[in-house]
Design a protein around this motif. Structure first.
Motif, PDB file in Angstrom:
ATOM      1  N   ARG A  23       0.841  -1.210   0.000  1.00 26.06           N
ATOM      2  CA  ARG A  23       0.000   0.000   0.000  1.00 26.06           C
ATOM      3  C   ARG A  23       0.871   1.254   0.000  1.00 26.06           C
ATOM      4  NH1 ARG A  23      -3.603   1.907   5.185  1.00 26.06           N
ATOM      5  NH2 ARG A  23      -5.166   3.117   4.066  1.00 26.06           N
ATOM      6  N   SER A  24       1.876   1.285   0.867  1.00 25.74           N
ATOM      7  CA  SER A  24       2.731   2.476   0.956  1.00 25.74           C
ATOM      8  C   SER A  24       3.497   2.704  -0.337  1.00 25.74           C
ATOM      9  CB  SER A  24       3.683   2.376   2.150  1.00 25.74           C
ATOM     10  OG  SER A  24       4.674   1.401   1.930  1.00 25.74           O
ATOM     11  N   ILE A  25       3.961   1.650  -0.987  1.00 29.92           N
ATOM     12  CA  ILE A  25       4.673   1.805  -2.261  1.00 29.92           C
ATOM     13  C   ILE A  25       3.725   2.363  -3.320  1.00 29.92           C
ATOM     14  CG2 ILE A  25       5.847   0.616  -4.154  1.00 29.92           C
ATOM     15  CD1 ILE A  25       6.839  -1.429  -2.063  1.00 29.92           C
ATOM     16  N   ILE A  26       2.507   1.815  -3.384  1.00 27.33           N
ATOM     17  CA  ILE A  26       1.529   2.288  -4.377  1.00 27.33           C
ATOM     18  C   ILE A  26       1.232   3.769  -4.164  1.00 27.33           C
ATOM     19  CG2 ILE A  26      -0.863   2.093  -5.176  1.00 27.33           C
ATOM     20  CD1 ILE A  26      -0.660  -0.947  -4.470  1.00 27.33           C
ATOM     21  N   LEU A  27       0.927   4.146  -2.925  1.00 29.45           N
ATOM     22  CA  LEU A  27       0.555   5.539  -2.637  1.00 29.45           C
ATOM     23  C   LEU A  27       1.721   6.505  -2.830  1.00 29.45           C
ATOM     24  CD1 LEU A  27      -1.763   4.972   0.462  1.00 29.45           C
ATOM     25  CD2 LEU A  27      -2.442   5.373  -1.911  1.00 29.45           C
ATOM     26  N   THR A  29       4.342   5.964  -4.934  1.00 27.45           N
ATOM     27  CA  THR A  29       4.752   5.940  -6.337  1.00 27.45           C
ATOM     28  C   THR A  29       3.759   6.665  -7.237  1.00 27.45           C
ATOM     29  OG1 THR A  29       5.877   3.832  -5.978  1.00 27.45           O
ATOM     30  CG2 THR A  29       5.401   4.424  -8.266  1.00 27.45           C
ATOM     31  N   LEU A  30       2.479   6.504  -6.927  1.00 25.20           N
ATOM     32  CA  LEU A  30       1.416   7.069  -7.768  1.00 25.20           C
ATOM     33  C   LEU A  30       0.523   7.984  -6.933  1.00 25.20           C
ATOM     34  CD1 LEU A  30       0.432   3.761  -9.603  1.00 25.20           C
ATOM     35  CD2 LEU A  30       1.923   5.579 -10.483  1.00 25.20           C
ATOM     36  N   PRO A  31       0.923   9.235  -6.726  1.00 23.56           N
ATOM     37  CA  PRO A  31       0.124  10.130  -5.884  1.00 23.56           C
ATOM     38  C   PRO A  31      -1.285  10.373  -6.423  1.00 23.56           C
ATOM     39  CG  PRO A  31       2.017  11.283  -6.840  1.00 23.56           C
ATOM     40  CD  PRO A  31       2.141   9.856  -7.226  1.00 23.56           C
ATOM     41  N   GLU A  32      -1.488  10.139  -7.717  1.00 24.70           N
ATOM     42  CA  GLU A  32      -2.807  10.354  -8.313  1.00 24.70           C
ATOM     43  C   GLU A  32      -3.765   9.185  -8.073  1.00 24.70           C
ATOM     44  OE1 GLU A  32      -0.385   8.289 -11.576  1.00 24.70           O
ATOM     45  OE2 GLU A  32       0.011   9.620  -9.904  1.00 24.70           O
ATOM     46  N   VAL A  33      -3.257   8.084  -7.531  1.00 30.06           N
ATOM     47  CA  VAL A  33      -4.089   6.900  -7.319  1.00 30.06           C
ATOM     48  C   VAL A  33      -5.130   7.167  -6.233  1.00 30.06           C
ATOM     49  CG1 VAL A  33      -2.828   5.650  -5.514  1.00 30.06           C
ATOM     50  CG2 VAL A  33      -3.916   4.385  -7.326  1.00 30.06           C
ATOM     51  N   TYR A  44      -7.045   0.090  -5.960  1.00 28.16           N
ATOM     52  CA  TYR A  44      -6.319   1.317  -6.272  1.00 28.16           C
ATOM     53  C   TYR A  44      -6.682   1.698  -7.698  1.00 28.16           C
ATOM     54  CZ  TYR A  44      -4.268   0.237  -1.922  1.00 28.16           C
ATOM     55  OH  TYR A  44      -4.122  -0.029  -0.592  1.00 28.16           O
ATOM     56  N   ASN A  45      -7.343   2.845  -7.829  1.00 28.91           N
ATOM     57  CA  ASN A  45      -7.904   3.282  -9.100  1.00 28.91           C
ATOM     58  C   ASN A  45      -7.138   4.469  -9.674  1.00 28.91           C
ATOM     59  OD1 ASN A  45      -9.856   1.406  -8.418  1.00 28.91           O
ATOM     60  ND2 ASN A  45     -11.451   2.892  -8.032  1.00 28.91           N
ATOM     61  N   ILE A  46      -7.100   4.507 -10.994  1.00 31.39           N
ATOM     62  CA  ILE A  46      -6.564   5.638 -11.743  1.00 31.39           C
ATOM     63  C   ILE A  46      -7.715   6.149 -12.606  1.00 31.39           C
ATOM     64  CG2 ILE A  46      -4.952   6.373 -13.557  1.00 31.39           C
ATOM     65  CD1 ILE A  46      -3.381   5.725 -11.100  1.00 31.39           C
ATOM     66  N   GLU A  47      -8.009   7.425 -12.479  1.00 29.24           N
ATOM     67  CA  GLU A  47      -9.099   8.030 -13.249  1.00 29.24           C
ATOM     68  C   GLU A  47     -10.397   7.218 -13.124  1.00 29.24           C
ATOM     69  OE1 GLU A  47      -7.573   8.512 -17.228  1.00 29.24           O
ATOM     70  OE2 GLU A  47      -5.849   9.651 -16.513  1.00 29.24           O
ATOM     71  N   LYS A  48     -10.711   6.807 -11.902  1.00 38.91           N
ATOM     72  CA  LYS A  48     -11.921   6.060 -11.550  1.00 38.91           C
ATOM     73  C   LYS A  48     -11.963   4.643 -12.109  1.00 38.91           C
ATOM     74  CE  LYS A  48     -14.718  10.229 -11.102  1.00 38.91           C
ATOM     75  NZ  LYS A  48     -14.880  10.518  -9.753  1.00 38.91           N
ATOM     76  N   LYS A  49     -10.854   4.178 -12.705  1.00 45.60           N
ATOM     77  CA  LYS A  49     -10.781   2.815 -13.237  1.00 45.60           C
ATOM     78  C   LYS A  49      -9.878   1.981 -12.331  1.00 45.60           C
ATOM     79  CE  LYS A  49      -9.433   4.701 -17.040  1.00 45.60           C
ATOM     80  NZ  LYS A  49      -8.924   5.092 -18.337  1.00 45.60           N
ATOM     81  N   LEU A 108       6.660  -1.514 -12.670  1.00 50.07           N
ATOM     82  CA  LEU A 108       5.377  -2.137 -13.015  1.00 50.07           C
ATOM     83  C   LEU A 108       4.210  -1.204 -12.700  1.00 50.07           C
ATOM     84  CD1 LEU A 108       3.569  -4.495 -13.872  1.00 50.07           C
ATOM     85  CD2 LEU A 108       4.014  -5.546 -11.653  1.00 50.07           C
ATOM     86  N   LEU A 109       4.262  -0.535 -11.561  1.00 50.52           N
ATOM     87  CA  LEU A 109       3.200   0.419 -11.201  1.00 50.52           C
ATOM     88  C   LEU A 109       3.100   1.549 -12.232  1.00 50.52           C
ATOM     89  CD1 LEU A 109       3.708   0.802  -7.345  1.00 50.52           C
ATOM     90  CD2 LEU A 109       1.806  -0.329  -8.511  1.00 50.52           C
ATOM     91  N   HIS A 110       4.238   2.090 -12.637  1.00 49.61           N
ATOM     92  CA  HIS A 110       4.230   3.161 -13.637  1.00 49.61           C
ATOM     93  C   HIS A 110       3.672   2.660 -14.971  1.00 49.61           C
ATOM     94  CE1 HIS A 110       6.020   6.404 -11.368  1.00 49.61           C
ATOM     95  NE2 HIS A 110       7.029   5.634 -10.988  1.00 49.61           N
ATOM     96  N   ALA A 111       4.080   1.468 -15.376  1.00 46.22           N
ATOM     97  CA  ALA A 111       3.591   0.905 -16.639  1.00 46.22           C
ATOM     98  C   ALA A 111       2.088   0.648 -16.576  1.00 46.22           C
ATOM     99  CB  ALA A 111       4.338  -0.396 -16.954  1.00 46.22           C
ATOM    100  N   ALA A 112       1.614   0.115 -15.467  1.00 44.84           N
ATOM    101  CA  ALA A 112       0.185  -0.168 -15.310  1.00 44.84           C
ATOM    102  C   ALA A 112      -0.625   1.121 -15.309  1.00 44.84           C
ATOM    103  CB  ALA A 112      -0.054  -0.954 -14.026  1.00 44.84           C
ATOM    104  N   SER A 113      -0.117   2.143 -14.642  1.00 46.54           N
ATOM    105  CA  SER A 113      -0.797   3.430 -14.588  1.00 46.54           C
ATOM    106  C   SER A 113      -0.886   4.061 -15.975  1.00 46.54           C
ATOM    107  CB  SER A 113      -0.058   4.361 -13.631  1.00 46.54           C
ATOM    108  OG  SER A 113      -0.582   5.658 -13.688  1.00 46.54           O
TER     109      SER A 113
END
Length: 125
Positions: A23-27, A29-33, A44-49, A108-113
């Motif tokens: 969770r901490s890595i996701i939050l 790494t991706l502040p917009e999540v 963990y959603n990006i642009e409601k997806k 991987l998080l950046h690629a998925a986002s």
């Protein structure tokens, strides 16, 4: 207390520590999540997806870090596995914190986002 926080607190060890670390890595790494509690698990959603969800599957001894569009990422990230014969979701199974390659997970998080941001919808199939 938010339902997602309760979910983490109610997990047994080592799952709780693994999930809180992920969770901490996701939050970080991706502040917009956006962290949501759906289907009784954290998403963990990006642009409601939906992009990722965390779960401990019944009868399994690991944390399932599942990428909704994993089928499109598995070629570049062979750490993603098709567990339970899912059509598009691929995941990383973590039994310990040491099982996680932090640097590769951030990539991987950046690629998925990026992939999800370009998609019209999260569920392809």
């Amino acid at each position: 207390m938010k339902p997602v926080d309760e979910y983490f607190i109610n997990q047994k060890e080592p799952y709780q520590s693994i999930m809180l670390y992920i969770r901490s890595i996701i939050l970080d790494t991706l502040p917009e999540v956006e962290e949501k509690y759906s289907y009784r698990i954290p998403f963990y959603n990006i642009e409601k997806k939906p992009m990722i969800y965390l779960n401990v599957l019944k009868g399994k001894d690991y944390v399932d870090v599942a990428f909704v569009q994993g089928i499109l990422l598995e070629k570049d990230f062979p750490v993603l596995k098709n567990d339970n014969k899912r059509k598009q979701v691929r995941s990383i199974q973590l039994k310990t914190l040491e099982d996680l390659d932090h640097e590769n997970f951030v990539k991987l998080l950046h690629a998925a986002s990026e992939l999800l941001s370009k998609s019209k919808k999260a569920w392809l199939i």
